[in-house]
Design a protein around this motif. Sequence first.
Motif, PDB file in Angstrom:
ATOM      1  N   ASN A 177       2.503  11.804  31.199  1.00 43.21           N
ATOM      2  CA  ASN A 177       2.489  11.756  29.745  1.00 43.21           C
ATOM      3  C   ASN A 177       3.703  10.929  29.326  1.00 43.21           C
ATOM      4  O   ASN A 177       4.812  11.179  29.802  1.00 43.21           O
ATOM      5  N   PRO A 178       3.519   9.924  28.461  1.00 44.68           N
ATOM      6  CA  PRO A 178       4.651   9.062  28.112  1.00 44.68           C
ATOM      7  C   PRO A 178       5.813   9.797  27.466  1.00 44.68           C
ATOM      8  O   PRO A 178       6.924   9.262  27.399  1.00 44.68           O
ATOM      9  N   ALA A 179       5.578  11.031  26.988  1.00 42.71           N
ATOM     10  CA  ALA A 179       6.670  11.793  26.383  1.00 42.71           C
ATOM     11  C   ALA A 179       7.764  12.110  27.398  1.00 42.71           C
ATOM     12  O   ALA A 179       8.943  12.135  27.065  1.00 42.71           O
ATOM     13  N   ILE A 180       7.373  12.350  28.656  1.00 41.79           N
ATOM     14  CA  ILE A 180       8.383  12.691  29.667  1.00 41.79           C
ATOM     15  C   ILE A 180       8.465  11.663  30.781  1.00 41.79           C
ATOM     16  O   ILE A 180       9.502  11.557  31.437  1.00 41.79           O
TER      17      ILE A 180
ATOM     18  N   ARG B 298       6.360  16.005  21.016  1.00 37.62           N
ATOM     19  CA  ARG B 298       5.800  14.707  21.403  1.00 37.62           C
ATOM     20  C   ARG B 298       4.733  14.876  22.482  1.00 37.62           C
ATOM     21  O   ARG B 298       3.714  14.184  22.475  1.00 37.62           O
ATOM     22  N   TYR B 299       4.979  15.780  23.403  1.00 36.38           N
ATOM     23  CA  TYR B 299       4.060  15.986  24.520  1.00 36.38           C
ATOM     24  C   TYR B 299       2.707  16.517  24.037  1.00 36.38           C
ATOM     25  O   TYR B 299       1.654  16.125  24.537  1.00 36.38           O
ATOM     26  N   ARG B 300       2.740  17.404  23.067  1.00 40.01           N
ATOM     27  CA  ARG B 300       1.517  18.042  22.576  1.00 40.01           C
ATOM     28  C   ARG B 300       0.724  17.145  21.621  1.00 40.01           C
ATOM     29  O   ARG B 300      -0.469  17.367  21.411  1.00 40.01           O
ATOM     30  N   ASP B 301       1.371  16.158  21.029  1.00 34.99           N
ATOM     31  CA  ASP B 301       0.751  15.339  19.986  1.00 34.99           C
ATOM     32  C   ASP B 301      -0.104  14.243  20.618  1.00 34.99           C
ATOM     33  O   ASP B 301       0.402  13.186  21.001  1.00 34.99           O
ATOM     34  N   ARG B 302      -1.408  14.473  20.700  1.00 31.92           N
ATOM     35  CA  ARG B 302      -2.324  13.494  21.265  1.00 31.92           C
ATOM     36  C   ARG B 302      -3.697  13.648  20.617  1.00 31.92           C
ATOM     37  O   ARG B 302      -4.034  14.735  20.126  1.00 31.92           O
ATOM     38  N   PRO B 303      -4.515  12.591  20.570  1.00 30.18           N
ATOM     39  CA  PRO B 303      -5.782  12.644  19.829  1.00 30.18           C
ATOM     40  C   PRO B 303      -6.821  13.578  20.433  1.00 30.18           C
ATOM     41  O   PRO B 303      -7.643  14.144  19.712  1.00 30.18           O
ATOM     42  N   MET B 304      -6.810  13.726  21.759  1.00 29.12           N
ATOM     43  CA  MET B 304      -7.746  14.610  22.452  1.00 29.12           C
ATOM     44  C   MET B 304      -6.978  15.378  23.510  1.00 29.12           C
ATOM     45  O   MET B 304      -5.963  14.911  24.012  1.00 29.12           O
ATOM     46  N   SER B 305      -7.475  16.560  23.859  1.00 31.96           N
ATOM     47  CA  SER B 305      -6.839  17.306  24.936  1.00 31.96           C
ATOM     48  C   SER B 305      -7.012  16.540  26.246  1.00 31.96           C
ATOM     49  O   SER B 305      -7.976  15.777  26.404  1.00 31.96           O
ATOM     50  N   PRO B 306      -6.091  16.712  27.204  1.00 25.29           N
ATOM     51  CA  PRO B 306      -6.234  16.017  28.490  1.00 25.29           C
ATOM     52  C   PRO B 306      -7.560  16.320  29.181  1.00 25.29           C
ATOM     53  O   PRO B 306      -8.151  15.434  29.798  1.00 25.29           O
ATOM     54  N   LEU B 307      -8.025  17.560  29.068  1.00 27.24           N
ATOM     55  CA  LEU B 307      -9.273  17.941  29.723  1.00 27.24           C
ATOM     56  C   LEU B 307     -10.471  17.236  29.083  1.00 27.24           C
ATOM     57  O   LEU B 307     -11.339  16.692  29.784  1.00 27.24           O
ATOM     58  N   ASP B 308     -10.540  17.225  27.759  1.00 27.77           N
ATOM     59  CA  ASP B 308     -11.632  16.529  27.074  1.00 27.77           C
ATOM     60  C   ASP B 308     -11.597  15.030  27.363  1.00 27.77           C
ATOM     61  O   ASP B 308     -12.641  14.385  27.504  1.00 27.77           O
ATOM     62  N   THR B 309     -10.389  14.476  27.455  1.00 25.63           N
ATOM     63  CA  THR B 309     -10.236  13.060  27.782  1.00 25.63           C
ATOM     64  C   THR B 309     -10.808  12.764  29.165  1.00 25.63           C
ATOM     65  O   THR B 309     -11.549  11.788  29.354  1.00 25.63           O
ATOM     66  N   ALA B 310     -10.474  13.611  30.142  1.00 20.84           N
ATOM     67  CA  ALA B 310     -10.943  13.409  31.515  1.00 20.84           C
ATOM     68  C   ALA B 310     -12.464  13.545  31.610  1.00 20.84           C
ATOM     69  O   ALA B 310     -13.124  12.771  32.314  1.00 20.84           O
TER      70      ALA B 310
ATOM     71  N   SER C  49       5.959  19.636  33.536  1.00 18.32           N
ATOM     72  CA  SER C  49       5.065  19.488  32.380  1.00 18.32           C
ATOM     73  C   SER C  49       4.906  20.804  31.630  1.00 18.32           C
ATOM     74  O   SER C  49       4.896  20.826  30.392  1.00 18.32           O
ATOM     75  N   GLU C  50       4.801  21.908  32.357  1.00 18.01           N
ATOM     76  CA  GLU C  50       4.659  23.220  31.719  1.00 18.01           C
ATOM     77  C   GLU C  50       5.910  23.584  30.930  1.00 18.01           C
ATOM     78  O   GLU C  50       5.824  24.134  29.826  1.00 18.01           O
ATOM     79  N   ALA C  51       7.074  23.280  31.499  1.00 19.32           N
ATOM     80  CA  ALA C  51       8.327  23.561  30.792  1.00 19.32           C
ATOM     81  C   ALA C  51       8.443  22.701  29.541  1.00 19.32           C
ATOM     82  O   ALA C  51       8.850  23.191  28.478  1.00 19.32           O
ATOM     83  N   VAL C  52       8.099  21.430  29.654  1.00 20.29           N
ATOM     84  CA  VAL C  52       8.149  20.535  28.493  1.00 20.29           C
ATOM     85  C   VAL C  52       7.165  21.009  27.426  1.00 20.29           C
ATOM     86  O   VAL C  52       7.479  21.022  26.231  1.00 20.29           O
ATOM     87  N   TYR C  53       5.986  21.400  27.834  1.00 24.40           N
ATOM     88  CA  TYR C  53       4.959  21.866  26.895  1.00 24.40           C
ATOM     89  C   TYR C  53       5.473  23.044  26.069  1.00 24.40           C
ATOM     90  O   TYR C  53       5.189  23.167  24.877  1.00 24.40           O
ATOM     91  N   GLU C  54       6.256  23.920  26.707  1.00 24.22           N
ATOM     92  CA  GLU C  54       6.765  25.111  26.023  1.00 24.22           C
ATOM     93  C   GLU C  54       8.173  24.916  25.462  1.00 24.22           C
ATOM     94  O   GLU C  54       8.738  25.843  24.885  1.00 24.22           O
ATOM     95  N   GLY C  55       8.774  23.746  25.659  1.00 21.82           N
ATOM     96  CA  GLY C  55      10.094  23.492  25.100  1.00 21.82           C
ATOM     97  C   GLY C  55      11.207  24.250  25.796  1.00 21.82           C
ATOM     98  O   GLY C  55      12.170  24.694  25.149  1.00 21.82           O
ATOM     99  N   VAL C  56      11.118  24.385  27.114  1.00 19.03           N
ATOM    100  CA  VAL C  56      12.135  25.100  27.901  1.00 19.03           C
ATOM    101  C   VAL C  56      13.001  24.088  28.649  1.00 19.03           C
ATOM    102  O   VAL C  56      12.468  23.251  29.393  1.00 19.03           O
TER     103      VAL C  56
END
Length: 529
Positions: A247-250, A436-448, A369-376
């Motif tokens: 993810n370009p955020a990290i 930034r990590y969470r802000d995307r047009p589609m979820s990663p799963l739906d994208t895949a 990625s999980e830590a970034v997603y939760e802001g830890v």
Amino acid sequence: MSTIMFVGITILVFLGYFSVCSCYKILAVLPFPSKSHYAIPDPLLVRLAELGHHVTVYSPYPKKDIIPNYKDIDIEPCFRRPSKMLTIDFMSSVGSSAFTNLLLLARVTPKFEQIGKCEPLLELLNSDEKYDVFITENFSTDVLSLFAAKFQIPLISVIPNVMFPYLSSRMGNPDNPAYVPQPGSEFTAKMTFLNRVENTILYISMILVRKYYIWKIDEVSIRSVFESAPPIEDMVRNTSLLFIGTNPAINYPPVPLVPGVVDIGGIHIASAKPLLQNIEKFINESKHGVVYFCMGSLLRGETFPPEKREAFLYAFSKIPQRVLWKWEGDVLPGKSDNIMISKWMPQRDILAHPNVKLFISHGGLLGTSEAVYEGVPVLGIPIFGDQRTNIKSLEANGAGELLDYNEISKEVVLEKIQRLLNDPKYKENAKLLSDRYRDRPMSPLDTAVYWTEYVIRHKGAPHLRTAAADMPWYQYLLLDVIAFIVAVLVAGLLIIYYTTKFILRAIYGLICGGGAKKGSSKSDKKKRN
């Protein structure tokens, strides 16, 4: 009459539904014996089965529950990981630099000999089944492209980390070492001249090791079983899509991606589940918050050498926070009262708890990625692979710090933990990074899911690759064009030089030659007089 019309319309709608909702047959082979590598393609395959597609998966991690449309074939006996690979000291010694990581990569790669001796996979290679697409996790397993070639179907590769340079070339994706740090390096976007030299050497080395070492070994073993198999280089050229777990955020700086390379970082992050009662009680009752310590699924925390283990025990005993430590042993000698150990912990759910203040990790991309997603905030101890790259990205974003394995001591560990816990800037930056990590047009799963079905619908979708994928390296680097332009410029300069020289000589000859004739005629007149 109305009844007949109603029945007719119902039948048309029914037939129309099935004409649109095609069900595909999807084959996946995921032999790499690491749960973290399996975690990226797994949600995609499960969702595809839920959507009605028929999914067949060969992996060392079969499902415990039955999933409709999902067929599991266990190949764990064929790909058991050697126990010595699990010790932190061993892994840190072979993965201590980006260059030694190359050798580690070649060493841990599943070899074709393993595939050739694996009965379920041999049966698959000799079967006459029909499939629509082949999905595999590509860490260093290009031999698996043989399955796509055998069934003559599109190939989708899933990469659980940042993209290696030899993967970029097969999609024609730009991967310039001038600004793209290579996996395993500690470089960021701001590289010095010497950094760029080292990064370029690493870039070239990765491509050459893959082509002239790993592929050569694989070619020999493949030919011993399947003489008619195409060259590996031709088989991987069949790649229709690359899913990368970034993810370009990290993953900074971001790499420019062609349409056939799709970012699905965070696809493994599901909704948080309720914690086990004892863990939730332990976290909730901690007035100053909790530190979560885990070295991943491949590395085992219990293999820390005694002096490094004691450094962490000392630091934990000096902080007011409680500590959850994923410890695979039955006993942790010297454990203080504020530490809870367990052989397994629900990492995703723990990091989602608001009372978790710090994550101490090896820097694997999934946990990061999980830590970034939760802001830890993260204290990273990179051991091998892309872990150092991931932690350096967090450092560049101000959401974590790197702790070098060889510098672990009581004082250093305590100082870094206290700084990350007490300086509010780390939490603030981690929160900004999470947004930034969470802000995307589609979820990663739906994208895949969308792009997988897209590739099947369009018969491999070769238009997603750029023409660079089929260019020789000298054409891609424009060396032939540069040579031509230089040749034209040199030829032009030479023509101008020799033309000018010729003209000047001619003019000089006319001027000097005419003067000589005049002078000689005057002297002749004097002689006659």
